[in-house]
Design an enzyme around this catalytic site. Sequence first.
Site, PDB file in Angstrom:
ATOM      1  N   SER A 132      -8.229 103.527  18.911  1.00  0.00           N
ATOM      2  CA  SER A 132      -7.707 104.665  18.158  1.00  0.00           C
ATOM      3  C   SER A 132      -6.194 104.513  18.084  1.00  0.00           C
ATOM      4  O   SER A 132      -5.598 103.763  18.878  1.00  0.00           O
ATOM      5  CB  SER A 132      -8.064 105.972  18.895  1.00  0.00           C
ATOM      6  OG  SER A 132      -7.308 107.066  18.404  1.00  0.00           O
ATOM      7  N   TYR A 145      -8.504 111.680  26.594  1.00  0.00           N
ATOM      8  CA  TYR A 145      -9.015 110.781  25.555  1.00  0.00           C
ATOM      9  C   TYR A 145      -7.983 109.703  25.252  1.00  0.00           C
ATOM     10  O   TYR A 145      -8.314 108.506  25.198  1.00  0.00           O
ATOM     11  CB  TYR A 145      -9.331 111.581  24.287  1.00  0.00           C
ATOM     12  CG  TYR A 145      -9.806 110.716  23.138  1.00  0.00           C
ATOM     13  CD1 TYR A 145     -11.115 110.235  23.109  1.00  0.00           C
ATOM     14  CD2 TYR A 145      -8.951 110.376  22.102  1.00  0.00           C
ATOM     15  CE1 TYR A 145     -11.554 109.436  22.060  1.00  0.00           C
ATOM     16  CE2 TYR A 145      -9.378 109.570  21.053  1.00  0.00           C
ATOM     17  CZ  TYR A 145     -10.688 109.115  21.034  1.00  0.00           C
ATOM     18  OH  TYR A 145     -11.110 108.316  19.995  1.00  0.00           O
TER      19      TYR A 145
END
Length: 275
Positions: A132, A145
Site C-alpha cells: 500500500s 495497518y
Amino acid sequence: MAEQKVVVITGASSGIGQATARLLAERGYRVFGGARDPNRAEAIPGVQFAAVDVTSDTSVTAFVDYVLAEAGKIDILINNAGVSLSGPVENTTPVEAGRVFDVNVLGPLRMIRAALPSMRAARSGLIVNISSVLGFLPAPFMGLYASSKHALEGLSESLDHEVRDFNIRVLLIEPAFTSTNIDTNAARTQAPPGAYADQAEAAIKTVENQIRTAPPPSVVAETVLAAITRPDKMRWPVGGQATLLSRLRRFMPAKAVDGSLRKTFGLGKSPRRKG
C-alpha cells in the site's frame, strides 16, 4: 507453445484478489485462488479455489501441497489477503495489533515459507506482495495497518536479496485507497477514541470519502499483470495518485510532506513545538 504459468493468490474471493485472479485467468495463467471459505467464493472461469487461512501454519501447508499436487509447481505467489484497523495507536491493544500483523505480515511469511522450497528447486519464481502507499507513508488513526505494511515492505526488500541467486524475485504492489471491502468495512479499535475523538472522526471520514471515489480493484489487477510480465523493478505504485505520493515521499522536504499528509487526513496544522 510456452508452458502455462501457475499462479497462487491469497484472499482471492473478493476485492483485489478476485479481480487479479479473474484477469490472470483471462490472460492464460493457471490460477489457484485461496479463500477462507471457497464454497462462498464466486466462480471464476479458469480459477481453482481452495481453502486457506493464512493465520494457520497447517492450513497454509495443506493449501500449497494441494497446488503442487495439482500443478507440480508454483511460478508466481501473490500475497494479497489482508485486514485493516482504524483507531488511535494508544487505544490499540496488543491483541488487536497482533491480529493485524498475523494476517498482513505473518500470513505472507507463512505462504513464502511454504512456496519457496519448490521455487528454489526449480530455480525460478516470483513473489508478489500486495502492500500500500501506507507501506511508505504514515497514516494517523490507521497506525497498525500502516506499520504492518511498512513491515511487509522491509521483509520484501530483504527477502529479494536472499533469493536472487535462485532466480527468484520479490515485487511490491502499492495501491492508494481502493474501493474494496477491506477499506470500506475496516474494523475499529474496541476502545473508544476518547481524547482523540475529534481528530479520529475527521481522519476516518476523510478516508471514507476518498474510498467512495477510489478506483476499482481491477486497476490494481492491471498493475499486477504488468509487474509479473516485466519484473524489472521492485516497487509498483498503482495509478497516478500512488505514483505521485511515492515521488513526493522521496523528493519533497519532510515538512511539506508532513503538512500535505495532515491535510489529506482532515487534520489541522501542526502546533508549534514549545521549548
